[in-house]
Scaffold this active site. Structure first.
Site, PDB file in Angstrom:
ATOM      1  N   PHE A 162      56.533  48.246  81.756  1.00 50.25           N
ATOM      2  CA  PHE A 162      56.703  48.319  80.301  1.00 50.25           C
ATOM      3  C   PHE A 162      56.657  49.785  79.906  1.00 50.25           C
ATOM      4  O   PHE A 162      55.941  50.579  80.524  1.00 50.25           O
ATOM      5  CB  PHE A 162      55.572  47.562  79.595  1.00 50.25           C
ATOM      6  CG  PHE A 162      55.896  46.123  79.348  1.00 50.25           C
ATOM      7  CD1 PHE A 162      56.273  45.688  78.093  1.00 50.25           C
ATOM      8  CD2 PHE A 162      55.851  45.210  80.384  1.00 50.25           C
ATOM      9  CE1 PHE A 162      56.593  44.363  77.857  1.00 50.25           C
ATOM     10  CE2 PHE A 162      56.162  43.875  80.166  1.00 50.25           C
ATOM     11  CZ  PHE A 162      56.533  43.448  78.892  1.00 50.25           C
ATOM     12  N   ASN A 218      42.712  52.676  74.187  1.00 50.62           N
ATOM     13  CA  ASN A 218      43.965  52.768  73.441  1.00 50.62           C
ATOM     14  C   ASN A 218      44.158  51.492  72.632  1.00 50.62           C
ATOM     15  O   ASN A 218      43.353  50.560  72.723  1.00 50.62           O
ATOM     16  CB  ASN A 218      45.140  53.050  74.381  1.00 50.62           C
ATOM     17  CG  ASN A 218      45.344  51.933  75.378  1.00 50.62           C
ATOM     18  OD1 ASN A 218      45.697  50.827  75.013  1.00 50.62           O
ATOM     19  ND2 ASN A 218      45.078  52.226  76.661  1.00 50.62           N
ATOM     20  N   LYS A 222      23.456  59.134  76.647  1.00 52.29           N
ATOM     21  CA  LYS A 222      24.310  59.447  75.503  1.00 52.29           C
ATOM     22  C   LYS A 222      24.385  60.963  75.302  1.00 52.29           C
ATOM     23  O   LYS A 222      23.345  61.636  75.255  1.00 52.29           O
ATOM     24  CB  LYS A 222      23.723  58.772  74.262  1.00 52.29           C
ATOM     25  CG  LYS A 222      24.613  58.874  73.060  1.00 52.29           C
ATOM     26  CD  LYS A 222      23.994  58.137  71.882  1.00 52.29           C
ATOM     27  CE  LYS A 222      24.769  58.491  70.626  1.00 52.29           C
ATOM     28  NZ  LYS A 222      24.034  58.175  69.433  1.00 52.29           N
TER      29      LYS A 222
HETATM   30  N1  CTP Z   1      51.188  52.268  84.576  1.00 54.71           N
HETATM   31  C1  CTP Z   1      50.440  52.007  85.701  1.00 54.71           C
HETATM   32  N2  CTP Z   1      49.411  52.846  86.046  1.00 54.71           N
HETATM   33  C2  CTP Z   1      49.143  53.947  85.307  1.00 54.71           C
HETATM   34  C3  CTP Z   1      49.920  54.230  84.156  1.00 54.71           C
HETATM   35  C4  CTP Z   1      50.931  53.361  83.825  1.00 54.71           C
HETATM   36  O1  CTP Z   1      50.695  51.019  86.394  1.00 54.71           O
HETATM   37  N3  CTP Z   1      48.144  54.731  85.656  1.00 54.71           N
HETATM   38  C5  CTP Z   1      52.294  51.347  84.234  1.00 54.71           C
HETATM   39  C6  CTP Z   1      52.147  50.669  82.898  1.00 54.71           C
HETATM   40  O2  CTP Z   1      51.468  49.426  83.039  1.00 54.71           O
HETATM   41  C7  CTP Z   1      53.591  50.471  82.467  1.00 54.71           C
HETATM   42  C8  CTP Z   1      54.310  51.656  83.093  1.00 54.71           C
HETATM   43  O3  CTP Z   1      53.457  52.123  84.143  1.00 54.71           O
HETATM   44  O4  CTP Z   1      54.167  49.309  82.994  1.00 54.71           O
HETATM   45  C9  CTP Z   1      54.594  52.770  82.145  1.00 54.71           C
HETATM   46  O5  CTP Z   1      53.391  53.167  81.532  1.00 54.71           O
HETATM   47  P1  CTP Z   1      53.348  54.414  80.568  1.00 54.71           P
HETATM   48  O6  CTP Z   1      51.935  54.638  80.137  1.00 54.71           O
HETATM   49  O7  CTP Z   1      54.404  54.237  79.525  1.00 54.71           O
HETATM   50  O8  CTP Z   1      53.864  55.528  81.574  1.00 54.71           O
HETATM   51  P2  CTP Z   1      53.190  56.717  82.271  1.00 54.71           P
HETATM   52  O9  CTP Z   1      53.502  56.608  83.721  1.00 54.71           O
HETATM   53  O10 CTP Z   1      51.773  56.801  81.908  1.00 54.71           O
HETATM   54  O11 CTP Z   1      54.049  57.916  81.669  1.00 54.71           O
HETATM   55  P3  CTP Z   1      53.820  58.789  80.336  1.00 54.71           P
HETATM   56  O12 CTP Z   1      52.347  58.844  80.093  1.00 54.71           O
HETATM   57  O13 CTP Z   1      54.406  60.097  80.722  1.00 54.71           O
HETATM   58  O14 CTP Z   1      54.589  58.136  79.221  1.00 54.71           O
END
Ligand code: CTP
Length: 410
Positions: free
Chosen positions: A326, A212, A291
């Site tokens: 976050f 990402n 691959k």
């Molecule tokens: N996070 C985490 N582990 C994951 C996914 C997310 O610890 N597998 C943490 C991120 O570091 C961030 C928070 O959760 O602090 C929110 O991450 P985000 O990607 O916005 O949330 P998701 O739980 O993935 O929800 P969604 O994809 O539905 O937005």
């Protein structure tokens, strides 16, 4: 600029060898304007870059260079000088000097004074960016920080050698401000802070991955701010090319599962966990050994499986640290963030809007800090400044939590 808190302070300024050795001449003047009394000690290599006479004229005192100068020892012996100092500031501090004090060497006057003095020691590193990034230098800094040595900077930018990167000496005004502020105990001194930052990469085959656009800058800025506030900082970093902030212990990982393992290994002993990483929610069910080749004209389907939720697993620990998440959202920022705060049982969530030129890969950002009972909007500023404000709020919440725990125990 006259700075408060330094009036009457006896500051021993150490100057080590490097192209930045001319800069502390201005620093001596600024410290004098702030009311400090300054004595200068130079290493022999520093004297190759700038003459001791410059510092003698500016400080009004002879400059000391050697342990073996009988005349100078008769006037003020090195042990006397070590006792005289209320602060020792070494600017610029070369990689070689940092290595020598990290190992407790006393092979010249300046290192001997650092060992022999009870005064706090502050170092302002300045060196080529590659030397700064070298794991040996970083390990020396991490060791020095655990012993309470204050680290000021370095700044990033263009270097005398033509490189661009971290390793520039802070400006004299910044050094005076840092020295004045360091008299006060850090907001997070004695605290252990774990921070995850950057993206994760999930391998598809030996050459492809799912990733990402997270740059890691926000998490790195939070790590720098926490270290500046006196915390012991462990930064678990996904694949990013960012310099490690001064005094921060860095653990590099690639995938979400590696990040999960690294964070959980550190989280039990932590006071705070700041989850600033953009963790990949999914990974390919299988990683191809070779691959993947096109087959005919058809498309292909990649089967994905979910990654562990690092925050949720830290939240489930019996002795959980203060949890800061976050939420980077493209729409409905506050509502989605509040839902994540509750679902992941966080103490605080920092929400920001991404897309449309904001958020990822940019230097500036705007954050909304949401807790169960409060909402604070930090207006657009540099990630460094936002990180400093976030750390102030984290420190306040930690204090409230400690006070609450004391009340419960009483
Ligand atoms: N996070 C985490 N582990 C994951 C996914 C997310 O610890 N597998 C943490 C991120 O570091 C961030 C928070 O959760 O602090 C929110 O991450 P985000 O990607 O916005 O949330 P998701 O739980 O993935 O929800 P969604 O994809 O539905 O937005």
């Amino acid at each position: 600029m006259v700075s408060t808190g330094l009036a009457g302070r006896r500051v021993l300024l150490g100057v080590t060898g490097g192209i930045a050795a001319y800069k502390p001449a201005e620093l001596v003047r600024r410290l004098g304007e702030a009311g400090a009394e300054v004595r200068v000690v130079m290493t022999e290599n520093a004297a190759r870059f700038v003459t001791p006479l410059t510092f003698q004229a500016l400080s009004g005192h002879p400059v000391r260079l050697s342990l073996w100068d009988e005349g100078a020892e008769a006037a003020m012996g090195h042990i006397e000088l070590a006792r005289w100092a209320q602060d020792i500031l070494v600017a610029p501090a070369s990689a070689d000097f940092l290595a020598r004090i990290a190992h407790g060497l006393a092979d010249d006057l300046l290192t001997t004074l650092c060992l022999a003095s009870a005064a706090p020691v502050y170092v302002a590193p300045a060196m080529n960016q590659q030397m700064w990034a070298n794991p040996a230098t970083q390990a020396n800094l991490a060791l020095l920080r655990t012993r309470g040595v204050g680290i000021f900077g370095p700044a990033a930018g263009a270097q005398a050698c033509g490189d661009v990167g971290s390793g520039r000496l802070l400006e004299p005004d910044e050094l005076v401000a840092a020295l004045a502020a360091s008299g006060q105990p850090g907001l997070l001194s004695g605290r252990r802070v774990v921070i995850s930052a950057g993206p994760t990469y999930e391998d598809i085959d030996p050459v492809r991955f799912l990733g990402n656009r997270s740059s890691g800058r926000m998490g790195f800025a939070v790590a720098a701010a926490a270290a500046e506030a006196g915390a012991q900082v462990i930064l678990v970093a996904g694949p990013v090319h960012l310099p490690t902030p001064a005094g921060v212990q860095r653990v590099d990982v690639r995938s979400a599962r590696q990040m999960h393992a690294a964070v959980l290994a550190e989280a039990t002993a932590a006071d705070v966990y700041v989850a600033a990483a953009a963790v990949g929610d999914f990974r390919p069910l299988e990683v191809a050994a070779h691959k993947i080749k096109k087959r005919g004209d058809g498309g292909m389907t990649l089967e994905l499986t979910q990654n562990p939720d690092i925050l949720a697993d830290v939240a489930a620990l019996p002795q959980r640290p203060l949890l800061v998440g976050f939420a980077a959202e493209t729409e409905n920022v506050e509502a989605y963030a509040r839902a994540k705060l509750e679902r992941k049982r966080l103490d605080l969530i920092a929400a920001n809007q991404v897309g449309g030129g904001l958020g990822f890969e940019t230097e500036d950002n705007c954050l909304t800090l949401i807790s169960a009972d409060d909402i604070t909007c930090l207006p657009t500023a540099s990630k460094r400044e936002l990180a400093r404000q976030l750390i102030e709020i984290v420190a306040q919440r930690l204090e409230q939590r400690s006070a609450h725990n004391r009340d419960v125990a009483a």
